[in-house]
Design a protein around this motif. Structure first.
Motif, PDB file in Angstrom:
ATOM      1  N   LYS A 174       0.808  -1.219   0.000  1.00  0.00           N
ATOM      2  CA  LYS A 174       0.000   0.000   0.000  1.00  0.00           C
ATOM      3  C   LYS A 174       0.842   1.270   0.000  1.00  0.00           C
ATOM      4  CE  LYS A 174      -3.817   2.179   2.518  1.00  0.00           C
ATOM      5  NZ  LYS A 174      -4.723   2.067   3.667  1.00  0.00           N
ATOM      6  N   ALA A 175       1.920   1.294   0.793  1.00  0.00           N
ATOM      7  CA  ALA A 175       2.722   2.510   0.940  1.00  0.00           C
ATOM      8  C   ALA A 175       3.816   2.620  -0.111  1.00  0.00           C
ATOM      9  CB  ALA A 175       3.343   2.558   2.330  1.00  0.00           C
ATOM     10  N   ALA A 176       3.990   1.599  -0.949  1.00  0.00           N
ATOM     11  CA  ALA A 176       5.093   1.589  -1.907  1.00  0.00           C
ATOM     12  C   ALA A 176       4.765   2.442  -3.129  1.00  0.00           C
ATOM     13  CB  ALA A 176       5.402   0.165  -2.334  1.00  0.00           C
ATOM     14  N   LEU A 177       5.808   2.979  -3.717  1.00  0.00           N
ATOM     15  CA  LEU A 177       5.678   3.812  -4.910  1.00  0.00           C
ATOM     16  C   LEU A 177       6.593   3.287  -6.004  1.00  0.00           C
ATOM     17  CD1 LEU A 177       5.871   7.286  -3.122  1.00  0.00           C
ATOM     18  CD2 LEU A 177       3.791   6.194  -4.006  1.00  0.00           C
ATOM     19  N   ARG A 178       6.219   3.611  -7.218  1.00  0.00           N
ATOM     20  CA  ARG A 178       7.074   3.290  -8.366  1.00  0.00           C
ATOM     21  C   ARG A 178       7.941   4.518  -8.644  1.00  0.00           C
ATOM     22  NH1 ARG A 178       3.493   1.125 -11.020  1.00  0.00           N
ATOM     23  NH2 ARG A 178       4.105  -1.035 -10.633  1.00  0.00           N
ATOM     24  N   VAL A 179       9.242   4.376  -8.438  1.00  0.00           N
ATOM     25  CA  VAL A 179      10.167   5.504  -8.509  1.00  0.00           C
ATOM     26  C   VAL A 179      11.118   5.343  -9.693  1.00  0.00           C
ATOM     27  CG1 VAL A 179      11.947   6.813  -7.289  1.00  0.00           C
ATOM     28  CG2 VAL A 179      10.070   5.785  -5.996  1.00  0.00           C
ATOM     29  N   GLY A 200      10.876  -0.325   0.506  1.00  0.00           N
ATOM     30  CA  GLY A 200       9.761  -1.045  -0.109  1.00  0.00           C
ATOM     31  C   GLY A 200       9.303  -0.498  -1.443  1.00  0.00           C
ATOM     32  N   HIS A 201       9.971   0.547  -1.956  1.00  0.00           N
ATOM     33  CA  HIS A 201       9.572   1.129  -3.231  1.00  0.00           C
ATOM     34  C   HIS A 201      10.120   0.307  -4.401  1.00  0.00           C
ATOM     35  CE1 HIS A 201       8.052   4.503  -1.039  1.00  0.00           C
ATOM     36  NE2 HIS A 201       9.240   4.876  -0.600  1.00  0.00           N
ATOM     37  N   GLU A 202       9.420   0.359  -5.509  1.00  0.00           N
ATOM     38  CA  GLU A 202       9.904  -0.252  -6.751  1.00  0.00           C
ATOM     39  C   GLU A 202      10.709   0.814  -7.501  1.00  0.00           C
ATOM     40  OE1 GLU A 202       7.920  -0.981 -11.011  1.00  0.00           O
ATOM     41  OE2 GLU A 202       6.997  -2.175  -9.411  1.00  0.00           O
ATOM     42  N   VAL A 203      11.986   0.537  -7.766  1.00  0.00           N
ATOM     43  CA  VAL A 203      12.876   1.548  -8.312  1.00  0.00           C
ATOM     44  C   VAL A 203      13.415   1.120  -9.670  1.00  0.00           C
ATOM     45  CG1 VAL A 203      14.924   2.981  -7.916  1.00  0.00           C
ATOM     46  CG2 VAL A 203      13.565   2.182  -5.971  1.00  0.00           C
ATOM     47  N   HIS A 204      13.319   2.032 -10.650  1.00  0.00           N
ATOM     48  CA  HIS A 204      13.956   1.869 -11.952  1.00  0.00           C
ATOM     49  C   HIS A 204      14.966   3.004 -12.090  1.00  0.00           C
ATOM     50  CE1 HIS A 204      10.813  -0.995 -13.443  1.00  0.00           C
ATOM     51  NE2 HIS A 204      10.132  -0.390 -12.476  1.00  0.00           N
ATOM     52  N   VAL A 223       6.914   8.765  -8.841  1.00  0.00           N
ATOM     53  CA  VAL A 223       7.894   9.771  -8.453  1.00  0.00           C
ATOM     54  C   VAL A 223       9.102   9.672  -9.380  1.00  0.00           C
ATOM     55  CG1 VAL A 223       9.441  10.567  -6.612  1.00  0.00           C
ATOM     56  CG2 VAL A 223       7.190   9.633  -6.036  1.00  0.00           C
ATOM     57  N   VAL A 224       9.655  10.833  -9.772  1.00  0.00           N
ATOM     58  CA  VAL A 224      10.885  10.864 -10.556  1.00  0.00           C
ATOM     59  C   VAL A 224      11.910  11.703  -9.811  1.00  0.00           C
ATOM     60  CG1 VAL A 224      11.975  11.474 -12.741  1.00  0.00           C
ATOM     61  CG2 VAL A 224       9.606  10.644 -12.728  1.00  0.00           C
ATOM     62  N   LEU A 225      13.042  11.081  -9.466  1.00  0.00           N
ATOM     63  CA  LEU A 225      14.191  11.780  -8.904  1.00  0.00           C
ATOM     64  C   LEU A 225      15.136  12.058 -10.066  1.00  0.00           C
ATOM     65  CD1 LEU A 225      14.805   9.625  -5.710  1.00  0.00           C
ATOM     66  CD2 LEU A 225      14.127  12.011  -5.735  1.00  0.00           C
ATOM     67  N   ILE A 288       9.860  12.282  -0.300  1.00  0.00           N
ATOM     68  CA  ILE A 288       8.941  11.572  -1.190  1.00  0.00           C
ATOM     69  C   ILE A 288       7.611  11.338  -0.489  1.00  0.00           C
ATOM     70  CG2 ILE A 288       8.528   9.348  -2.316  1.00  0.00           C
ATOM     71  CD1 ILE A 288      11.501   9.263  -2.998  1.00  0.00           C
ATOM     72  N   ALA A 289       7.674  10.900   0.766  1.00  0.00           N
ATOM     73  CA  ALA A 289       6.439  10.663   1.528  1.00  0.00           C
ATOM     74  C   ALA A 289       5.652  11.957   1.705  1.00  0.00           C
ATOM     75  CB  ALA A 289       6.778  10.053   2.883  1.00  0.00           C
ATOM     76  N   ALA A 290       6.357  13.061   1.993  1.00  0.00           N
ATOM     77  CA  ALA A 290       5.683  14.340   2.210  1.00  0.00           C
ATOM     78  C   ALA A 290       5.036  14.856   0.937  1.00  0.00           C
ATOM     79  CB  ALA A 290       6.690  15.366   2.740  1.00  0.00           C
TER      80      ALA A 290
END
Length: 300
Positions: A174-179, A200-204, A223-225, A288-290
């Motif tokens: 639930k709290a994970a993001l695709r980054v 716990g995020h999925e990172v590419h 999210v894009v860093l 990212i959470a904020a």
């Protein structure tokens, strides 16, 4: 690291991760990836086991030439689910093999399977496998002889139970993001990716602006860093294209820059926040959470 364990078919997970990477173009210009996975059921955290397999596969891709091949196999054997990732690439020197799962081992000057980065991926693999009461090992005949990484996890206790379980959903926690992480400094990229995956995020990730645009179109990140100083097109142009593309209005864009005076330009280019490097990685995670809850801020 917390786990959310549930019965899952490890073969379905391996197949899905491989398919996603293939669609995203991670295999383009890389060694051939061949998967032979028989259904095996384990009690595990889908997101964490996905990290284990993705890290092993990425490691094999990194050290295997385009003309090579990576063979992934999954079988049940004597009460264990045995996942093997075997390549015919660079191999591992004998003196490096015993410590290949140690954190920062790639920082050593010893010859072997070393190519940039901080050596965090395999350390993370070992920790996650141990949390699942499993084991992981590496084997290689030496430099130039390829390598095999093998993970063993306990099968579900009762024989035949695999037919009674519903497959675990492939959705992220639930709290994970695709980054999507676009950063041309290998060490910064590896460290940031590892920390976000631990969260716990999925990172590419990629080092190129153009490649970042292509990956974003394939995976639709949350999210894009984005590093400002990239080797092909700068982060401002990448941000503008992302904002103008499909789903661009919902993206969280975070600029990574070595200059504090870039902040105003970053905001004007459509970034939600501006991070001055080097930033503490826990601050990046908190940002990212904020931002996902509508509270942009600047990290100094």
């Amino acid at each position: 690291i917390s786990l959310r364990k549930a019965p899952l078919d490890l073969a379905a997970l391996v197949t899905e991760v491989t398919r996603t990477k293939r669609i995203a173009g991670d295999f383009n210009g890389r060694a051939a990836v061949i998967v032979d996975a028989a259904p095996v059921w384990v009690e595990g955290d889908a997101a964490r086991l996905e990290q284990v397999y993705a890290n092993l596969l990425d490691n094999a891709l990194k050290f295997t030439p385009e003309s090579g091949a990576i063979h992934v196999s999954l079988r049940g054997d004597a009460g264990s689910a045995v996942l093997s990732v075997r390549d015919n690439g660079r191999g591992i020197a004998p003196e490096t093999l015993p410590k290949v799962f140690d954190m920062f081992v790639q920082g050593d000057a010893t010859p072997g399977r070393t190519q940039g980065g901080l050596g965090l991926g395999l350390a993370l693999v070992r920790r996650l496998v141990e949390l699942h009461d499993g084991t992981v090992g590496a084997d290689s005949a030496g430099t130039g002889q390829g390598a095999t990484f093998t993970v063993s996890l306990p099968l579900l206790a009762a024989a035949g139970d695999e037919n009674d379980h519903v497959p675990h959903p492939r959705a992220l926690p639930k709290a994970a993001l695709r980054v999507l992480l676009v950063e041309d400094n290998d060490d910064v990229r590896d460290m940031t990716r590892s920390l976000l995956e631990i969260e716990g995020h999925e990172v590419h990730d990629t080092a190129s602006g153009n490649e970042g645009l292509r990956i974003a179109a394939a995976i639709a990140p949350d999210v894009v860093l984005l590093d400002i100083g990239l080797p092909d097109i700068d982060g401002y142009e990448v941000a503008a294209r992302l904002r103008a593309g499909a789903g661009g209005d919902r993206l969280v864009l975070i600029a990574l820059s070595g200059h504090g005076d870039d902040e105003a330009r970053a905001r004007a280019a459509g970034f939600d926040a501006h991070v001055i490097k080097p930033a503490r990685l826990d601050q990046v995670v908190d940002m990212i959470a904020a931002l996902k809850h509508g509270a942009p801020e600047t990290v100094q």
